[in-house]
Write a protein that holds these residues in place. Structure first.
Motif, PDB file in Angstrom:
ATOM      1  N   GLY A  52      10.542  -0.778  13.141  1.00 30.90           N
ATOM      2  CA  GLY A  52       9.488  -0.681  12.127  1.00 30.90           C
ATOM      3  C   GLY A  52       9.914   0.191  10.961  1.00 30.90           C
ATOM      4  N   THR A  53      10.542   1.308  11.274  1.00 29.42           N
ATOM      5  CA  THR A  53      11.048   2.199  10.223  1.00 29.42           C
ATOM      6  C   THR A  53      12.140   1.503   9.418  1.00 29.42           C
ATOM      7  OG1 THR A  53      10.559   4.095  11.642  1.00 29.42           O
ATOM      8  CG2 THR A  53      12.030   4.481   9.781  1.00 29.42           C
ATOM      9  N   LEU A  54      13.006   0.779  10.108  1.00 25.86           N
ATOM     10  CA  LEU A  54      14.069   0.040   9.417  1.00 25.86           C
ATOM     11  C   LEU A  54      13.466  -1.014   8.483  1.00 25.86           C
ATOM     12  CD1 LEU A  54      17.098  -0.395   9.072  1.00 25.86           C
ATOM     13  CD2 LEU A  54      17.004  -1.961  11.022  1.00 25.86           C
ATOM     14  N   HIS A  55      12.420  -1.694   8.932  1.00 26.66           N
ATOM     15  CA  HIS A  55      11.747  -2.686   8.091  1.00 26.66           C
ATOM     16  C   HIS A  55      11.164  -2.035   6.840  1.00 26.66           C
ATOM     17  CE1 HIS A  55       8.131  -5.241   7.116  1.00 26.66           C
ATOM     18  NE2 HIS A  55       9.108  -6.094   7.005  1.00 26.66           N
ATOM     19  N   GLU A  56      10.500  -0.905   7.020  1.00 25.44           N
ATOM     20  CA  GLU A  56       9.919  -0.188   5.879  1.00 25.44           C
ATOM     21  C   GLU A  56      11.010   0.271   4.910  1.00 25.44           C
ATOM     22  OE1 GLU A  56       6.216   1.560   8.544  1.00 25.44           O
ATOM     23  OE2 GLU A  56       8.063   2.717   8.335  1.00 25.44           O
ATOM     24  N   LEU A  57      12.108   0.790   5.458  1.00 25.16           N
ATOM     25  CA  LEU A  57      13.203   1.253   4.606  1.00 25.16           C
ATOM     26  C   LEU A  57      13.821   0.101   3.818  1.00 25.16           C
ATOM     27  CD1 LEU A  57      15.264   3.243   3.488  1.00 25.16           C
ATOM     28  CD2 LEU A  57      16.583   2.927   5.603  1.00 25.16           C
ATOM     29  N   THR A  58      14.073  -1.028   4.464  1.00 26.68           N
ATOM     30  CA  THR A  58      14.673  -2.139   3.723  1.00 26.68           C
ATOM     31  C   THR A  58      13.723  -2.648   2.638  1.00 26.68           C
ATOM     32  OG1 THR A  58      13.991  -3.734   5.418  1.00 26.68           O
ATOM     33  CG2 THR A  58      16.243  -2.853   5.568  1.00 26.68           C
ATOM     34  N   ALA A  59      12.421  -2.629   2.911  1.00 25.20           N
ATOM     35  CA  ALA A  59      11.461  -3.008   1.869  1.00 25.20           C
ATOM     36  C   ALA A  59      11.546  -2.039   0.695  1.00 25.20           C
ATOM     37  CB  ALA A  59      10.046  -3.046   2.435  1.00 25.20           C
ATOM     38  N   ALA A  60      11.662  -0.745   0.981  1.00 29.46           N
ATOM     39  CA  ALA A  60      11.766   0.254  -0.091  1.00 29.46           C
ATOM     40  C   ALA A  60      13.050   0.084  -0.880  1.00 29.46           C
ATOM     41  CB  ALA A  60      11.682   1.662   0.490  1.00 29.46           C
ATOM     42  N   LEU A  61      14.158  -0.212  -0.203  1.00 34.49           N
ATOM     43  CA  LEU A  61      15.432  -0.415  -0.903  1.00 34.49           C
ATOM     44  C   LEU A  61      15.348  -1.627  -1.823  1.00 34.49           C
ATOM     45  CD1 LEU A  61      17.903   0.327   2.026  1.00 34.49           C
ATOM     46  CD2 LEU A  61      17.429   1.790   0.040  1.00 34.49           C
ATOM     47  N   TYR A  62      14.764  -2.709  -1.326  1.00 35.06           N
ATOM     48  CA  TYR A  62      14.592  -3.889  -2.166  1.00 35.06           C
ATOM     49  C   TYR A  62      13.667  -3.575  -3.341  1.00 35.06           C
ATOM     50  CZ  TYR A  62      13.588  -8.502  -3.885  1.00 35.06           C
ATOM     51  OH  TYR A  62      13.448  -9.579  -4.707  1.00 35.06           O
ATOM     52  N   TYR A  63      12.567  -2.917  -3.051  1.00 36.27           N
ATOM     53  CA  TYR A  63      11.588  -2.562  -4.080  1.00 36.27           C
ATOM     54  C   TYR A  63      12.254  -1.763  -5.194  1.00 36.27           C
ATOM     55  CZ  TYR A  63       6.763  -1.681  -5.563  1.00 36.27           C
ATOM     56  OH  TYR A  63       5.579  -1.664  -6.247  1.00 36.27           O
ATOM     57  N   ALA A  64      13.073  -0.785  -4.822  1.00 35.90           N
ATOM     58  CA  ALA A  64      13.712   0.095  -5.808  1.00 35.90           C
ATOM     59  C   ALA A  64      14.781  -0.617  -6.627  1.00 35.90           C
ATOM     60  CB  ALA A  64      14.314   1.311  -5.107  1.00 35.90           C
ATOM     61  N   THR A  65      15.347  -1.711  -6.107  1.00 34.56           N
ATOM     62  CA  THR A  65      16.362  -2.437  -6.870  1.00 34.56           C
ATOM     63  C   THR A  65      15.798  -3.624  -7.637  1.00 34.56           C
ATOM     64  OG1 THR A  65      16.953  -3.837  -4.979  1.00 34.56           O
ATOM     65  CG2 THR A  65      18.242  -1.817  -5.298  1.00 34.56           C
ATOM     66  N   ALA A  66      14.654  -4.171  -7.193  1.00 36.35           N
ATOM     67  CA  ALA A  66      14.177  -5.414  -7.800  1.00 36.35           C
ATOM     68  C   ALA A  66      12.797  -5.333  -8.439  1.00 36.35           C
ATOM     69  CB  ALA A  66      14.169  -6.521  -6.738  1.00 36.35           C
ATOM     70  N   ILE A  67      11.965  -4.358  -8.040  1.00 34.92           N
ATOM     71  CA  ILE A  67      10.590  -4.320  -8.539  1.00 34.92           C
ATOM     72  C   ILE A  67      10.417  -3.257  -9.618  1.00 34.92           C
ATOM     73  CG2 ILE A  67       8.151  -4.073  -7.902  1.00 34.92           C
ATOM     74  CD1 ILE A  67       9.541  -6.523  -6.638  1.00 34.92           C
ATOM     75  N   ARG A  68      10.690  -1.995  -9.262  1.00 34.81           N
ATOM     76  CA  ARG A  68      10.589  -0.912 -10.231  1.00 34.81           C
ATOM     77  C   ARG A  68      11.420   0.267  -9.732  1.00 34.81           C
ATOM     78  NH1 ARG A  68       7.208   3.484  -8.805  1.00 34.81           N
ATOM     79  NH2 ARG A  68       5.964   3.039  -6.963  1.00 34.81           N
ATOM     80  N   PRO A  69      11.843   1.120 -10.652  1.00 33.05           N
ATOM     81  CA  PRO A  69      12.603   2.300 -10.224  1.00 33.05           C
ATOM     82  C   PRO A  69      11.770   3.171  -9.282  1.00 33.05           C
ATOM     83  CG  PRO A  69      12.721   2.029 -12.609  1.00 33.05           C
ATOM     84  CD  PRO A  69      11.692   1.052 -12.103  1.00 33.05           C
ATOM     85  N   ALA A 128       0.831  -1.211   0.000  1.00 33.15           N
ATOM     86  CA  ALA A 128       0.000   0.000   0.000  1.00 33.15           C
ATOM     87  C   ALA A 128       0.866   1.261   0.000  1.00 33.15           C
ATOM     88  CB  ALA A 128      -0.941  -0.005   1.204  1.00 33.15           C
ATOM     89  N   TYR A 129       2.013   1.185   0.627  1.00 36.07           N
ATOM     90  CA  TYR A 129       2.961   2.299   0.594  1.00 36.07           C
ATOM     91  C   TYR A 129       3.656   2.432  -0.757  1.00 36.07           C
ATOM     92  CZ  TYR A 129       3.391   3.333   5.639  1.00 36.07           C
ATOM     93  OH  TYR A 129       3.180   3.731   6.931  1.00 36.07           O
ATOM     94  N   LEU A 130       4.143   1.316  -1.284  1.00 38.61           N
ATOM     95  CA  LEU A 130       5.141   1.356  -2.349  1.00 38.61           C
ATOM     96  C   LEU A 130       4.620   1.164  -3.768  1.00 38.61           C
ATOM     97  CD1 LEU A 130       7.887  -0.684  -0.477  1.00 38.61           C
ATOM     98  CD2 LEU A 130       7.811   1.800  -0.837  1.00 38.61           C
ATOM     99  N   ASP A 131       3.506   0.472  -3.959  1.00 41.21           N
ATOM    100  CA  ASP A 131       3.093   0.105  -5.308  1.00 41.21           C
ATOM    101  C   ASP A 131       2.918   1.292  -6.249  1.00 41.21           C
ATOM    102  OD1 ASP A 131       3.282  -2.600  -4.903  1.00 41.21           O
ATOM    103  OD2 ASP A 131       1.126  -2.922  -4.662  1.00 41.21           O
ATOM    104  N   ASP A 132       2.397   2.398  -5.754  1.00 45.01           N
ATOM    105  CA  ASP A 132       2.238   3.547  -6.649  1.00 45.01           C
ATOM    106  C   ASP A 132       2.885   4.817  -6.092  1.00 45.01           C
ATOM    107  OD1 ASP A 132       0.406   3.976  -4.637  1.00 45.01           O
ATOM    108  OD2 ASP A 132      -1.231   4.536  -5.964  1.00 45.01           O
ATOM    109  N   ALA A 133       3.796   4.659  -5.142  1.00 49.20           N
ATOM    110  CA  ALA A 133       4.520   5.821  -4.608  1.00 49.20           C
ATOM    111  C   ALA A 133       5.447   6.379  -5.679  1.00 49.20           C
ATOM    112  CB  ALA A 133       5.319   5.432  -3.368  1.00 49.20           C
TER     113      ALA A 133
END
Length: 188
Positions: free
Chosen positions: A114-131, A98-103
């Motif tokens: 919790g913030t660290l978890h969100e950040l690592t998800a964003a880092l992974y998302y930006a390298t593996a899912i979409r720019p 919900a945070y990342l799919d269309d951010a």
């Protein structure tokens, strides 16, 4: 009160802590205002601390402030008074989506696990899912980036470029970066 002329076209996922690092609440408030002025609707956990400070900065500009949290977690407390919409996700994975799919942008500040978890998800998302541009804002987040790079947790390779990631020490750097993003001078 400054209001945007229309609904924001952009969305930022702000990951920031409930227990703010010393002195970072004014930075979070300035960041919320800068993001709103740049046309970003704000998504965050909805709670207090740095999230509330950023929402306080964004609210006078009339942008939506959406709390994204887990369903059935009343023990996490009430939302801050600047929240205008809520999303109650049934699982942690769906919450992150919900945070990342269309951010359009992620901004992370100091916080807890919790913030660290969100950040690592964003880092992974930006390298593996979409720019997706990810910005680490403030002294605490910049120190974390330095540590992660020094210890090899964040390494650049031909298949995992890190051009999407920037460390921004203060609100002035964020404002300049937002102008660069708007002008297309930043890699996503």
């Amino acid at each position: 009160m400054t209001r945007t002329d229309h609904a924001p076209d952009l969305t930022v996922a702000l990951f920031a802590g409930v227990v703010p690092p010393d002195g970072e609440e004014p930075l979070a408030q300035a960041a919320g205002a800068a993001l709103a002025r740049a046309g970003y609707a704000l998504r965050h956990g909805g709670y207090n601390g740095l999230m509330e400070a950023a929402a306080r900065g964004a609210a006078p500009h009339g942008v939506p402030v959406t709390a994204i949290t887990l369903a059935d977690r009343p023990d996490w407390g009430a939302f801050n008074p600047f929240v205008t919409a809520t999303v109650h996700a049934p699982t942690m994975g769906e919450r992150l989506h919900a945070y990342l799919d269309d951010a359009d942008l992620v901004v992370a500040m100091g916080g807890g696990v919790g913030t660290l978890h969100e950040l690592t998800a964003a880092l992974y998302y930006a390298t593996a899912i979409r720019p997706l541009p990810v910005r680490l804002l403030g002294p605490t987040a910049c120190r974390l980036s330095t540590f992660l790079r020094a210890e090899g947790w964040l390494t650049e390779s031909p298949t995992r470029p890190l051009g999407f990631l920037r460390e921004l020490p203060d609100a002035e750097a964020l404002t300049a970066d937002l102008k660069d993003l708007a002008a297309g001078r930043c890699a996503p």
